[in-house]
Scaffold this motif. Structure first.
Motif, mmCIF file in Angstrom:
data_model
loop_
_atom_site.group_PDB
_atom_site.id
_atom_site.type_symbol
_atom_site.label_atom_id
_atom_site.label_comp_id
_atom_site.label_asym_id
_atom_site.label_seq_id
_atom_site.Cartn_x
_atom_site.Cartn_y
_atom_site.Cartn_z
ATOM 1 N N LEU A 63 0.829 -1.208 0.000
ATOM 2 C CA LEU A 63 0.000 0.000 0.000
ATOM 3 C C LEU A 63 0.862 1.257 0.000
ATOM 4 C CD1 LEU A 63 -2.811 -1.038 2.500
ATOM 5 C CD2 LEU A 63 -3.023 -0.724 0.013
ATOM 6 N N ILE A 64 1.937 1.248 0.754
ATOM 7 C CA ILE A 64 2.854 2.386 0.760
ATOM 8 C C ILE A 64 3.430 2.583 -0.634
ATOM 9 C CG2 ILE A 64 5.111 3.196 1.590
ATOM 10 C CD1 ILE A 64 4.366 1.945 4.308
ATOM 11 N N GLN A 65 3.847 1.500 -1.249
ATOM 12 C CA GLN A 65 4.408 1.573 -2.604
ATOM 13 C C GLN A 65 3.361 2.106 -3.589
ATOM 14 O OE1 GLN A 65 5.372 -2.235 -4.256
ATOM 15 N NE2 GLN A 65 6.244 -1.384 -6.114
ATOM 16 N N LEU A 66 2.135 1.619 -3.494
ATOM 17 C CA LEU A 66 1.078 2.038 -4.415
ATOM 18 C C LEU A 66 0.673 3.494 -4.206
ATOM 19 C CD1 LEU A 66 -1.238 -1.107 -4.273
ATOM 20 C CD2 LEU A 66 0.121 -0.351 -6.234
ATOM 21 N N CYS A 67 0.597 3.913 -2.957
ATOM 22 C CA CYS A 67 0.078 5.251 -2.650
ATOM 23 C C CYS A 67 1.141 6.338 -2.654
ATOM 24 C CB CYS A 67 -0.632 5.238 -1.301
ATOM 25 S SG CYS A 67 -2.076 4.164 -1.285
ATOM 26 N N GLU A 68 2.307 6.015 -2.164
ATOM 27 C CA GLU A 68 3.338 7.041 -2.037
ATOM 28 C C GLU A 68 4.394 6.962 -3.120
ATOM 29 O OE1 GLU A 68 5.033 6.958 1.862
ATOM 30 O OE2 GLU A 68 3.119 7.372 2.831
ATOM 31 N N GLY A 69 4.649 5.791 -3.623
ATOM 32 C CA GLY A 69 5.691 5.635 -4.615
ATOM 33 C C GLY A 69 7.074 5.580 -3.974
ATOM 34 N N ASN A 70 8.081 5.509 -4.808
ATOM 35 C CA ASN A 70 9.450 5.478 -4.297
ATOM 36 C C ASN A 70 9.970 6.908 -4.121
ATOM 37 O OD1 ASN A 70 10.146 6.414 -6.858
ATOM 38 N ND2 ASN A 70 10.699 4.380 -7.601
ATOM 39 N N GLU A 71 11.205 7.051 -3.744
ATOM 40 C CA GLU A 71 11.766 8.381 -3.478
ATOM 41 C C GLU A 71 11.758 9.275 -4.716
ATOM 42 O OE1 GLU A 71 12.543 9.849 -0.545
ATOM 43 O OE2 GLU A 71 11.670 8.013 0.267
ATOM 44 N N GLN A 72 12.030 8.689 -5.869
ATOM 45 C CA GLN A 72 12.020 9.476 -7.110
ATOM 46 C C GLN A 72 10.618 10.000 -7.394
ATOM 47 O OE1 GLN A 72 14.717 10.336 -9.028
ATOM 48 N NE2 GLN A 72 13.308 11.678 -10.079
ATOM 49 N N THR A 73 9.611 9.169 -7.186
ATOM 50 C CA THR A 73 8.226 9.586 -7.398
ATOM 51 C C THR A 73 7.860 10.719 -6.447
ATOM 52 O OG1 THR A 73 7.659 7.330 -8.042
ATOM 53 C CG2 THR A 73 5.833 8.778 -7.466
ATOM 54 N N LYS A 74 8.272 10.595 -5.190
ATOM 55 C CA LYS A 74 7.987 11.641 -4.201
ATOM 56 C C LYS A 74 8.653 12.955 -4.594
ATOM 57 C CE LYS A 74 7.557 8.513 -0.281
ATOM 58 N NZ LYS A 74 8.131 8.111 1.002
ATOM 59 N N GLU A 75 9.896 12.872 -5.055
ATOM 60 C CA GLU A 75 10.598 14.085 -5.484
ATOM 61 C C GLU A 75 9.883 14.738 -6.667
ATOM 62 O OE1 GLU A 75 14.799 13.527 -6.192
ATOM 63 O OE2 GLU A 75 15.008 12.398 -4.325
ATOM 64 N N ASN A 76 9.427 13.925 -7.595
ATOM 65 C CA ASN A 76 8.702 14.459 -8.758
ATOM 66 C C ASN A 76 7.398 15.124 -8.344
ATOM 67 O OD1 ASN A 76 10.710 13.560 -10.467
ATOM 68 N ND2 ASN A 76 9.633 11.692 -11.028
ATOM 69 N N LYS A 77 6.654 14.466 -7.445
ATOM 70 C CA LYS A 77 5.400 15.042 -6.953
ATOM 71 C C LYS A 77 5.663 16.372 -6.250
ATOM 72 C CE LYS A 77 2.811 10.765 -6.094
ATOM 73 N NZ LYS A 77 2.222 9.926 -5.042
ATOM 74 N N LEU A 78 6.708 16.400 -5.430
ATOM 75 C CA LEU A 78 7.050 17.630 -4.711
ATOM 76 C C LEU A 78 7.410 18.741 -5.689
ATOM 77 C CD1 LEU A 78 7.519 19.125 -2.062
ATOM 78 C CD2 LEU A 78 9.849 18.199 -2.040
ATOM 79 N N PHE A 79 8.195 18.422 -6.702
ATOM 80 C CA PHE A 79 8.581 19.415 -7.697
ATOM 81 C C PHE A 79 7.349 20.005 -8.376
ATOM 82 C CE2 PHE A 79 9.684 20.571 -12.080
ATOM 83 C CZ PHE A 79 10.677 21.525 -11.836
#
Length: 133
Positions: A63-79
């Motif tokens: 669920l964490i992987q599906l909802c939050e993604g990995n670190e690269q995904t989080k960085e992209n979302k933040l950007f």
């Protein structure tokens, strides 16, 4: 979760249920309760993506992987969210309440990704995004 015995070469051998200790039975029961609670909260699509998980911990990690993604995904979302915040302007015909809601949504997304703006920074951005009239 199943009680396991570690064998040589890191192979896992499942321990027969009739040989489980009281503690192992209790852990298995708690895991089943946790899995049941997690599965009851999921929609059909998410359930189908997690149904192969064997333990509550595996379900949670999926669920964490599906909802939050990995670190690269989080960085992209933040950007993307920071860009939205930097470029936000009040739209023609938009009420102050609607504008505030849009700003709040973006700020909440940014906060959830670990970056926090001060109230002063947000207030200044809101004021700068207002139309001249």
């Amino acid at each position: 979760m199943r009680a396991h015995l570690a064998a040589q070469d890191d192979d896992i051998i499942e321990k027969p249920i009739d040989e489980w200790t009281a503690g192992e039975k209790r852990k298995e029961n708690l895991d089943n309760v946790a899995k049941d609670m997690l599965y009851k909260m999921l929609d059909k699509v998410t359930f189908s993506k997690t149904k192969m998980c064997k333990t509550a911990k595996e379900i949670w990690e999926k669920l964490i992987q599906l909802c939050e993604g990995n670190e690269q995904t989080k960085e992209n979302k933040l950007f993307v969210d920071v860009q939205k915040f930097d470029n936000i302007k009040m739209r023609a015909g938009e009420s102050m309440h609607e504008y505030d809601e849009r700003v709040s949504c973006i700020i909440n997304e940014i906060n959830a990704l670990g970056t926090v703006y001060t109230n002063k920074e947000v207030a200044l951005k809101v004021i700068r995004g207002l139309p001249k009239e």
